[in-house]
Design a protein around this motif. Structure first.
Motif, PDB file in Angstrom:
ATOM      1  N   ALA A  58      22.364   4.891   1.216  1.00  0.00           N
ATOM      2  CA  ALA A  58      21.991   4.567   1.885  1.00  0.00           C
ATOM      3  C   ALA A  58      20.696   4.527   2.897  1.00  0.00           C
ATOM      4  O   ALA A  58      19.711   3.868   2.346  1.00  0.00           O
ATOM      5  N   LEU A  59      20.441   5.967   2.915  1.00  0.00           N
ATOM      6  CA  LEU A  59      18.783   6.143   3.309  1.00  0.00           C
ATOM      7  C   LEU A  59      17.844   6.194   2.373  1.00  0.00           C
ATOM      8  O   LEU A  59      17.324   5.584   3.020  1.00  0.00           O
ATOM      9  N   ALA A  60      17.961   6.320   1.323  1.00  0.00           N
ATOM     10  CA  ALA A  60      17.335   5.694   0.316  1.00  0.00           C
ATOM     11  C   ALA A  60      16.519   4.385  -0.159  1.00  0.00           C
ATOM     12  O   ALA A  60      15.425   4.209  -0.061  1.00  0.00           O
ATOM     13  N   ASP A  61      17.877   3.844   0.275  1.00  0.00           N
ATOM     14  CA  ASP A  61      17.500   2.235   0.006  1.00  0.00           C
ATOM     15  C   ASP A  61      16.898   1.856   1.087  1.00  0.00           C
ATOM     16  O   ASP A  61      16.000   0.764   1.361  1.00  0.00           O
ATOM     17  N   GLU A  62      17.458   2.444   2.676  1.00  0.00           N
ATOM     18  CA  GLU A  62      16.505   1.890   3.948  1.00  0.00           C
ATOM     19  C   GLU A  62      14.918   2.630   3.492  1.00  0.00           C
ATOM     20  O   GLU A  62      13.931   1.905   4.005  1.00  0.00           O
ATOM     21  N   ALA A  63      14.396   3.518   3.182  1.00  0.00           N
ATOM     22  CA  ALA A  63      12.988   4.460   3.186  1.00  0.00           C
ATOM     23  C   ALA A  63      12.580   3.086   2.324  1.00  0.00           C
ATOM     24  O   ALA A  63      10.849   3.019   2.134  1.00  0.00           O
ATOM     25  N   PHE A  64      13.442   2.433   1.524  1.00  0.00           N
ATOM     26  CA  PHE A  64      12.850   2.344   0.182  1.00  0.00           C
ATOM     27  C   PHE A  64      11.395   0.830   0.818  1.00  0.00           C
ATOM     28  O   PHE A  64      10.452   0.481   0.614  1.00  0.00           O
ATOM     29  N   LYS A  65      12.633   0.079   1.969  1.00  0.00           N
ATOM     30  CA  LYS A  65      11.944  -1.395   2.452  1.00  0.00           C
ATOM     31  C   LYS A  65      10.864  -0.579   2.741  1.00  0.00           C
ATOM     32  O   LYS A  65       9.730  -1.734   2.883  1.00  0.00           O
ATOM     33  N   SER A  66      10.105   0.050   3.594  1.00  0.00           N
ATOM     34  CA  SER A  66       8.963   0.800   3.566  1.00  0.00           C
ATOM     35  C   SER A  66       8.078   1.193   2.600  1.00  0.00           C
ATOM     36  O   SER A  66       6.628   1.149   2.292  1.00  0.00           O
ATOM     37  N   TRP A  67       8.648   2.649   1.780  1.00  0.00           N
ATOM     38  CA  TRP A  67       7.774   2.938   0.995  1.00  0.00           C
ATOM     39  C   TRP A  67       6.850   1.821   0.054  1.00  0.00           C
ATOM     40  O   TRP A  67       6.120   2.080  -0.706  1.00  0.00           O
ATOM     41  N   ARG A  68       8.086   1.060  -0.331  1.00  0.00           N
ATOM     42  CA  ARG A  68       7.481  -0.324  -1.019  1.00  0.00           C
ATOM     43  C   ARG A  68       6.273  -1.260  -0.807  1.00  0.00           C
ATOM     44  O   ARG A  68       5.402  -1.658  -1.289  1.00  0.00           O
ATOM     45  N   GLU A  69       6.086  -0.736   0.611  1.00  0.00           N
ATOM     46  CA  GLU A  69       4.815  -1.416   1.068  1.00  0.00           C
ATOM     47  C   GLU A  69       3.404  -0.659   1.422  1.00  0.00           C
ATOM     48  O   GLU A  69       3.022  -0.559   1.621  1.00  0.00           O
ATOM     49  N   VAL A  70       4.212   0.755   1.058  1.00  0.00           N
ATOM     50  CA  VAL A  70       2.909   1.871   1.029  1.00  0.00           C
ATOM     51  C   VAL A  70       2.121   1.760  -0.189  1.00  0.00           C
ATOM     52  O   VAL A  70       2.390   1.224  -0.820  1.00  0.00           O
ATOM     53  N   PRO A  71       0.475   1.498   0.256  1.00  0.00           N
ATOM     54  CA  PRO A  71      -0.402   1.067  -1.131  1.00  0.00           C
ATOM     55  C   PRO A  71      -0.446   2.353  -1.997  1.00  0.00           C
ATOM     56  O   PRO A  71      -0.029   3.568  -2.459  1.00  0.00           O
ATOM     57  N   ALA A  72       0.087   2.078  -3.137  1.00  0.00           N
ATOM     58  CA  ALA A  72       0.576   2.723  -4.275  1.00  0.00           C
ATOM     59  C   ALA A  72      -0.908   4.203  -4.362  1.00  0.00           C
ATOM     60  O   ALA A  72       0.012   5.245  -4.936  1.00  0.00           O
ATOM     61  N   PRO A  73      -2.025   4.061  -3.849  1.00  0.00           N
ATOM     62  CA  PRO A  73      -2.862   5.177  -4.400  1.00  0.00           C
ATOM     63  C   PRO A  73      -2.296   5.717  -3.531  1.00  0.00           C
ATOM     64  O   PRO A  73      -2.562   7.660  -3.886  1.00  0.00           O
ATOM     65  N   ARG A  74      -1.731   5.919  -1.798  1.00  0.00           N
ATOM     66  CA  ARG A  74      -1.292   6.433  -1.269  1.00  0.00           C
ATOM     67  C   ARG A  74      -0.064   6.909  -1.177  1.00  0.00           C
ATOM     68  O   ARG A  74      -0.031   7.934  -1.993  1.00  0.00           O
ATOM     69  N   ARG A  75       1.079   6.394  -1.926  1.00  0.00           N
ATOM     70  CA  ARG A  75       1.668   7.016  -2.337  1.00  0.00           C
ATOM     71  C   ARG A  75       1.313   7.844  -3.878  1.00  0.00           C
ATOM     72  O   ARG A  75       2.370   9.416  -3.769  1.00  0.00           O
ATOM     73  N   GLY A  76      -0.123   7.523  -3.896  1.00  0.00           N
ATOM     74  CA  GLY A  76      -0.018   8.755  -5.483  1.00  0.00           C
ATOM     75  C   GLY A  76      -0.697  10.436  -4.711  1.00  0.00           C
ATOM     76  O   GLY A  76      -0.081  11.752  -5.054  1.00  0.00           O
ATOM     77  N   ASN A  77      -0.431  10.027  -3.323  1.00  0.00           N
ATOM     78  CA  ASN A  77      -1.327  11.265  -2.439  1.00  0.00           C
ATOM     79  C   ASN A  77      -0.172  12.086  -2.679  1.00  0.00           C
ATOM     80  O   ASN A  77       0.326  13.486  -1.950  1.00  0.00           O
ATOM     81  N   VAL A  78       1.536  11.213  -2.603  1.00  0.00           N
ATOM     82  CA  VAL A  78       2.784  12.358  -2.101  1.00  0.00           C
ATOM     83  C   VAL A  78       2.530  13.305  -3.526  1.00  0.00           C
ATOM     84  O   VAL A  78       3.003  14.872  -3.414  1.00  0.00           O
ATOM     85  N   VAL A  79       2.601  13.228  -4.917  1.00  0.00           N
ATOM     86  CA  VAL A  79       2.365  13.464  -6.130  1.00  0.00           C
ATOM     87  C   VAL A  79       1.503  14.316  -6.358  1.00  0.00           C
ATOM     88  O   VAL A  79       1.448  15.321  -6.795  1.00  0.00           O
TER      89      VAL A  79
END
Ligand code: NAD
Length: 507
Positions: A58-79
């Motif tokens: 449930a927590l991961a599902d809720e987090a998805f709703k905003s994570w999907r809006e984060v621009p992919a290159p910024r998501r890349g910073n996490v990895v």
């Protein structure tokens, strides 16, 4: 003499976990951890209940709703940050992998290096989630594909690559905009705590939501929560074919997606023109390395009859020089089997092989290390088999190499493909046309086909996975990222008219 006392081993684990950033308790829980190096129990850590697992989804599902809006290159910073932390703590995490999976430190750190490599790859991928644009048949129209995140990805992983396969899935899933719930092997929970703690630190350093990454600890019972929960859009499961048979229909029954990386039964063909010294080294590493506990371990050797005796003599001689023992001793090449079950399976397979006409040329016997009855070390085995036997169709997760001979190249390919699994394969030859045939549509039916390289030791740049009972999934590099996204086909009409496709007339 033991390399470390039990207390020293426990201190090593605590220090390594602390260095990775793990801050929780070690002890007092229900999930018993163990090391195959000595067979000793380690810490009993806290397992996850089914209710807690459901809450994590449930927590991961809720987090998805905003994570999907984060621009992919910024998501890349996490990895990117995860990769940096993994490089900093390669030895710490490598130690945990060594302790739980029984690998040499070089192989255990190599596994962490694979994690670093996939983080590099996924960082680049975060700027390359390309869709295509196609010519529309209608004037004033644009036709294109866009790729979108899918949601929560459940990752189930096996004991023998306890952290690398997790990272292949997670690095790709995160840059694709998905959130991840990981159920690692119950045999390697400490390595999981270390790998997960490093990702948590990376997420914190980047100021992102911790809930994008969740860790479930426990056995298959708690893992089953991922199969049935409709919020888990994709279940990526690595392990035995038995496990895949249970996972696939359950996930499919709710129209969930699954990605399967299951058992292998990998073979090498050696033709008369092969460089036998090169083949020898490739075969011995692939067949005996990691004590035969790689999904890509070479389990079958198909040799031309004109060179079979010479090559087999060389392999047997090389096997007699293999150092077997506690992998903390850096001179050791072959570490322990996971547990007694793995040892019993190996003995049963050797017994059946003999009943089916096999001749055990070397190995199979137990090797006692430090007089411990609790650990299970074996001398890797080479068994000469007749061309037809049932046992060579099975994956036994232990170091047994079945050798068969052939006279005609087509017969070698037929023998090669005559098993239900289809993960990795190799040919050793200096004959270009044999190599090309092996790689062609009429050649190897596996997901991985190599020339003059053994079956194991893939690089992360290529897609990894296999056909038939290996499950058909692809992870890691190339276009494997597409499994973690959904495709949307879009048509945009800027013509001011409304022409219908295929020239259909209506109204
Ligand atoms: P396993 O199948 O016993 O367990 C793998 C994982 O699946 C574990 O985390 C386990 O808890 C979980 N699991 C098992 N049954 C489940 C169920 N019904 N529902 C949910 N989760 C379930 O495998 P193992 O002994 O850990 O690993 C060895 C096997 O994995 C070998 O067959 C090997 O070839 C295969 N493997 C394949 C690849 C690949 O990429 N193809 C990679 C590594 C290992």
């Amino acid at each position: 003499m033991a390399i470390q006392t039990h207390d020293e081993l426990l201190t090593t684990i605590k220090d390594a976990l602390q260095a990775c950033g793990y801050v929780g308790e070690l002890g007092g829980g229900s999930l018993q951890t163990r090391t195959p190096m000595t067979g000793e129990d380690l810490f009993a850590i806290e397992g996850t209940t089914k209710e807690q697992a459901t809450e994590m989804i449930a927590l991961a599902d809720e987090a998805f709703k905003s994570w999907r809006e984060v621009p992919a290159p910024r998501r890349g910073n996490v990895v990117k940050r995860w990769g940096q932390l993994l490089a900093e703590h390669k030895h710490d995490l490598g130690l945990l992998v060594q302790i739980e999976a029984g690998k040499s430190i070089s192989e255990a750190e190599g596994e962490v290096q694979e994690m670093i490599d996939i983080c590099d790859l996924a960082l680049g991928q975060s700027r390359m989630l390309y869709g295509k644009t196609m010519p529309s048949e209608r004037p004033g129209h644009r036709l294109m594909e866009t790729w979108h995140p899918i949601g929560v990805v459940g990752v189930i992983s096996a004991f023998n690559f306890p952290v690398a396969v997790y990272s292949w899935n997670t690095a790709n899933a995160l840059v694709c905009g998905d959130t991840v719930v990981w159920k690692p092997s119950e045999m390697c929970a400490l390595s999981a705590l270390g790998a997960h703690a490093l990702l948590s630190r990376a997420i914190a350093d980047c100021g992102e939501d911790q809930n994008i990454s969740q860790l479930i600890l426990g056995d298959r019972n708690v893992g089953e929560v991922l199969l049935d929960d409709p919020r888990v859009e994709l279940v990526s499961a690595t392990g035995s074919t038995r496990m895949g048979r249970e996972v696939a229909p359950r996930v499919a029954s709710r129209f969930g997606r699954y990605l399967l990386e299951l058992g292998g039964n990998n073979a090498g063909i050696v033709t008369p023109s092969a460089d036998l010294d090169l083949a020898l080294r490739g075969i011995v590493f692939a067949a005996a390395g990691t004590a035969g506990q790689r999904c890509t371990t070479m389990r079958r050797l198909i040799v031309h009859e004109s060179i079979a005796d010479e090559l087999v003599d060389k392999i047997v001689a090389a096997y007699k020089t293999l150092t077997i023992g506690d992998p903390r001793d850096e001179s050791v090449l072959v570490g322990p089997l996971l547990h007694q079950g793995a040892y019993d399976d190996m003995q049963q397979a050797l017994k059946t092989a003999k009943e089916q006409g096999g001749d055990v040329l070397v190995g199979g016997e137990r090797v006692l290390v430090d007089d411990s009855e609790k650990s299970f070390y074996v001398q890797p085995a080479v068994v000469r088999m007749p061309e037809q036997s049932d046992i060579v169709h099975n994956e036994t997760f232990a170091p047994i190499l079945y050798v068969m001979t052939y006279s005609d190249f087509n017969e070698a390919i037929a023998l090669h493909n005559a098993v239900p699994q289809g993960l990795s394969s190799a040919i050793f030859t200096e004959n270009n046309s044999e190599a090309e045939i092996f790689l062609s549509a009429s050649g190897s039916d596996c997901g991985i086909a190599n020339v003059n390289i053994g079956t194991s030791g893939a690089e992360i740049g290529g897609a990894f996975g296999g056909e038939k009972e290996t499950g058909g999934g692809r992870e890691s590099g190339s276009d494997a990222w597409k499994a973690y996204m959904r495709r949307s086909t879009n048509t945009v009409n800027y013509s001011g008219e409304l022409p219908l496709a295929q020239g259909v007339k209506f109204l």
